[in-house]
Design a protein around this motif. Sequence first.
Motif, PDB file in Angstrom:
ATOM      1  N   UNK A 714       0.736  -1.023   0.111  1.00 43.11           N
ATOM      2  CA  UNK A 714      -0.094   0.249   0.118  1.00 43.11           C
ATOM      3  C   UNK A 714       0.733   1.445   0.225  1.00 43.11           C
ATOM      4  N   UNK A 715       0.059   2.322  -0.075  1.00 39.02           N
ATOM      5  CA  UNK A 715       1.462   3.409  -0.732  1.00 39.02           C
ATOM      6  C   UNK A 715       0.948   4.131   0.524  1.00 39.02           C
ATOM      7  N   UNK A 716       1.771   4.994   1.447  1.00 34.52           N
ATOM      8  CA  UNK A 716       1.506   6.013   2.751  1.00 34.52           C
ATOM      9  C   UNK A 716       0.763   7.102   1.680  1.00 34.52           C
ATOM     10  N   UNK A 717       0.069   7.051   2.965  1.00 37.80           N
ATOM     11  CA  UNK A 717      -1.096   8.070   2.809  1.00 37.80           C
ATOM     12  C   UNK A 717      -0.904   9.165   3.526  1.00 37.80           C
ATOM     13  N   UNK A 718       0.041  10.350   3.173  1.00 32.23           N
ATOM     14  CA  UNK A 718       0.613  11.659   4.379  1.00 32.23           C
ATOM     15  C   UNK A 718      -0.151  12.186   4.673  1.00 32.23           C
ATOM     16  N   UNK A 719      -1.604  12.394   4.447  1.00 36.28           N
ATOM     17  CA  UNK A 719      -2.770  13.177   4.940  1.00 36.28           C
ATOM     18  C   UNK A 719      -3.096  12.720   6.195  1.00 36.28           C
ATOM     19  N   UNK A 720      -3.556  11.723   6.332  1.00 41.73           N
ATOM     20  CA  UNK A 720      -3.850  10.937   7.256  1.00 41.73           C
ATOM     21  C   UNK A 720      -3.692  11.318   8.448  1.00 41.73           C
ATOM     22  N   UNK A 721      -4.136  11.145   9.522  1.00 39.64           N
ATOM     23  CA  UNK A 721      -4.079  11.405  10.678  1.00 39.64           C
ATOM     24  C   UNK A 721      -3.253  10.616  10.818  1.00 39.64           C
ATOM     25  N   UNK A 722      -1.816  10.874  12.278  1.00 42.01           N
ATOM     26  CA  UNK A 722      -0.934   9.712  12.580  1.00 42.01           C
ATOM     27  C   UNK A 722      -0.305   9.017  10.803  1.00 42.01           C
ATOM     28  N   UNK A 723       0.014   9.243  10.041  1.00 44.61           N
ATOM     29  CA  UNK A 723       0.673   8.892   8.789  1.00 44.61           C
ATOM     30  C   UNK A 723       2.085   8.841   9.531  1.00 44.61           C
ATOM     31  N   UNK A 724       2.667   7.906   9.168  1.00 50.66           N
ATOM     32  CA  UNK A 724       4.132   8.068   9.834  1.00 50.66           C
ATOM     33  C   UNK A 724       4.946   8.718   8.480  1.00 50.66           C
ATOM     34  N   UNK A 725       6.059   9.522   9.185  1.00 49.63           N
ATOM     35  CA  UNK A 725       6.660  10.894   8.473  1.00 49.63           C
ATOM     36  C   UNK A 725       8.548  11.142   7.976  1.00 49.63           C
ATOM     37  N   UNK A 726       8.735  10.866   7.400  1.00 50.02           N
ATOM     38  CA  UNK A 726       9.928  10.153   7.840  1.00 50.02           C
ATOM     39  C   UNK A 726      11.147  11.679   8.609  1.00 50.02           C
ATOM     40  N   UNK A 727      10.728  12.781   8.252  1.00 50.22           N
ATOM     41  CA  UNK A 727      10.834  14.323   8.696  1.00 50.22           C
ATOM     42  C   UNK A 727      10.064  14.910   9.158  1.00 50.22           C
ATOM     43  N   UNK A 728      10.352  15.774   9.985  1.00 45.97           N
ATOM     44  CA  UNK A 728       9.542  16.577  10.555  1.00 45.97           C
ATOM     45  C   UNK A 728       9.283  17.631   9.659  1.00 45.97           C
ATOM     46  N   UNK A 729       9.772  18.149   8.531  1.00 50.33           N
ATOM     47  CA  UNK A 729       9.898  18.866   7.025  1.00 50.33           C
ATOM     48  C   UNK A 729       8.910  18.369   6.097  1.00 50.33           C
ATOM     49  N   UNK A 730       8.987  17.055   6.454  1.00 52.56           N
ATOM     50  CA  UNK A 730       7.770  16.448   5.748  1.00 52.56           C
ATOM     51  C   UNK A 730       6.620  16.635   5.998  1.00 52.56           C
ATOM     52  N   UNK A 731       6.503  16.527   7.335  1.00 49.12           N
ATOM     53  CA  UNK A 731       5.389  16.986   7.957  1.00 49.12           C
ATOM     54  C   UNK A 731       5.020  18.220   7.547  1.00 49.12           C
ATOM     55  N   UNK A 732       5.761  19.068   8.025  1.00 47.43           N
ATOM     56  CA  UNK A 732       5.294  20.746   7.910  1.00 47.43           C
ATOM     57  C   UNK A 732       4.592  20.568   6.142  1.00 47.43           C
ATOM     58  N   UNK A 733       4.796  20.360   4.688  1.00 48.14           N
ATOM     59  CA  UNK A 733       5.183  20.726   3.270  1.00 48.14           C
ATOM     60  C   UNK A 733       3.546  19.852   3.616  1.00 48.14           C
ATOM     61  N   UNK A 734       3.497  18.406   3.951  1.00 48.04           N
ATOM     62  CA  UNK A 734       2.982  17.793   3.856  1.00 48.04           C
ATOM     63  C   UNK A 734       1.134  18.716   4.266  1.00 48.04           C
ATOM     64  N   UNK A 735       1.006  19.121   5.435  1.00 51.65           N
ATOM     65  CA  UNK A 735       0.123  19.822   6.373  1.00 51.65           C
ATOM     66  C   UNK A 735      -0.447  21.305   5.400  1.00 51.65           C
ATOM     67  N   UNK A 736       0.318  21.758   4.522  1.00 50.68           N
ATOM     68  CA  UNK A 736       0.198  23.033   3.381  1.00 50.68           C
ATOM     69  C   UNK A 736       0.500  23.088   2.752  1.00 50.68           C
TER      70      UNK A 736
END
Length: 811
Positions: A714-736
């Motif tokens: 399965x492909x990762x789903x970065x926008x789902x709550x609790x989705x794993x991110x490799x770095x904090x930058x990924x999480x910030x970019x995905x959020x905006x």
Amino acid sequence: MKFRSTLVTWLGGLDGRRLARVLEARRDAASPPEPRSMGELADRLQRPGSVALALPRLALPHLQVAEALAALRMPASRDDLAELLGAAEDGTTRDLEAVLEALADHALVWPDGAGKLRMAGPLRQAWDSPLGLDAQLEELLAGTTSDELRGMLAALGVKPPGSKAQRLAALVEHHSDPERILSVIAKAPAATRKLLEGRAGAGPARPARFAMLGSPGPDPEHGSRWAMDRGLLIRERHRYGPARMPAEVALALRGPGWHAPFQPVPPPVGLAPVTPRDVDREASAAAAAFAAGAASVLSACSKTAPARLKSGGIGARELARIGKAAQADDAVVRLTLETAHAAGLLARDGDHVAPTEAYDAWAEQEPPEQFAVLLQAWRTLPLTPTQARDKDNKALPALAGAPPCSGCLQARHGLLDAAARLPAGQGVRVASDLGPLIAWYRPLADSSPDGPPFATVIREAALLGVLARGALSAIGIHLRTGDAEGLGVECRRLLPPATSTARIGADLTAVITGTPSARLAFLLDSVADRETSSTASVWRFSVGSVRRALDAGRTPEDIAADLAAVAAVPLPQPLSYLIADTARGHGRVRLAPASCVLHGDEPALLAEIAAHRKLAKLGLRQLAPTVLISRSPLDTTLDALRAEGYAPVAETTEGTVRIAKARPRRAAAAVPAPRSSRARDGGRSTATSTAKGSTALDPITLATRLLATPVTAPEPAPFDEGAPFATGTEEIVAGWAKHLPYSDVRQLAHAIDTGQAITVEYVATSGNRTVRTLSRLDLDPPYLEAWCHLRDAERVFSLSRIHGVMSAASE
């Protein structure tokens, strides 16, 4: 999505070596951060920007096959494609398979599980009307009502089925048979037949000029109503513009004897036998001449930094000045400036272009090493540097900072490919004959604006010794493959080392065969004037040039000793006399700063100067037999006396001789070091990794890693709550950046963390879409601060308006 799934399945079924070929051909899709699954790789391979990078590297038959496929209904069979191209009749079936294999290596065309051919969506959209054909019937009927379909079937004599989908299928099935279409057209009125036959060779018609919004207007094509009633022409749902002809109808009218163009074999050229020794000799002479000219051009820039035009770039007047100082023609000057700038030897410094500190290290190298640096820069230049005029015949400045030209780059690579594939021991009789070959290997490359095709890039290759006697030289062979080590070996073999001695003659000239060493060139430039610069360079000694050395603080004994150390024979007597005579008159008049004071040991000489009419503007007044004062500044007085033939020297306030030593102007580094990224959220700083480089995996290793990942993972789903991110930058970019898929989020976050450049598709507030290459990224949610290469300035971008991301790397 269906195309993506078939591509994922096909990629997953490849062996490691074949998948590595795909990754090598599409390097931008495999750039860091490397794709972690076949699905992510498939997404990258089907990005419009990635496909756009691959297209210019395709040869003519690859583009012809791709265009033919784009004209067929997807998925297409090999038999349909071969029939459209006439491969069976021409005996080019094997060539067609080779082309399909090459397109598959680029992941542009691939077979699905049913034996049909699929192609990347952006590749299909590369042609508005492939082969001059409009869309397929099924696509054109998308907005047609069920009653309209029933009417078309009835007019064709086909009993209409019950549902709309069945009626559409029946009409498509009827028009899939060319014989049926031709039998229907045979019964059409003469005006309709004439209209259809004329339209069969054209693409989709443009909207009629008189068509008004909301008003269909009169029928612009007499006889079209009969054809539209039978689905031979299709009117747009809202009746805007003329009717369109389905591809099936156009192909039927063109007849079974018509085939799409397919030229799998390069065009013939006139060849002549040539030996490797002949190629080496000509390449060596050309490379040595350019290396010497380039050293002279950059030396002239080091002495006097070229001024930039207000509109940007170095204009014709400055180019002529540099050429005169370096004794080099315009092509050598332009080629040197552009390659040196690309290599970081020159950079913008305010309103000038000056050498960087890297130039000083380059100037100390031997000619083969110097030449190799410029040659590698030429290989990747996104422009044609010696193109001195535009299409309107207006002069073009050098270093103008024009947008990168992919077609110019591909023209150069096409030249290398075309010359590399000439038969062994053969070269073209006339260099311009390579033009049609380059057009075959790189159809999308930019040709010369006028004259023979690709004449400019061919001339550059000959000027550099890449092309010699109509064949690719040893230098060109290693340049084409990107083998820097092999290129250096060949440059050292073909170019002689720098010359450290000069032949100084009684005619007051110094002649150097080959490229002078940096020390020798500096010495001669300081005490003589350069007259010619090529494989043999000439300097001439004069009173003015020797006085220039004396003004710099050199003593006549030092000058004579330094020249004797580099002379192949003892210094000729005329030069010794010249140095001694110039030194004897040098410093007889001394100037002190008092705005200013002139004094000397010879009262008669001071009296002569005081009475000189042309020096009256200085406001001279004699205070004593050996002392004069001037109302003019010291430097102005000094220049005026020298202009009238005197040889004064300036003094410091301590009474010693002032030595004028001007430090060469040096620009800052061409590309500032990347800043470390930082992410801020509500005033809090989120730590990210510092800027550092990232090395891509080799294709074999990456292929092995991808094949070890299950295709069905399965492909990762970065926008789902609790989705794993490799770095904090990924999480910030995905959020905006809500418009970005996970693969794009990873690439953008990786570029921010490592300080690498990235290319983005950006939608401005006006709704305009632009493609920007950004570097020096600084994350400040919800914004991204970066250096925009399109605007050549710092810009701020909203993360929410970034709709696509891809690697900035290109061929």
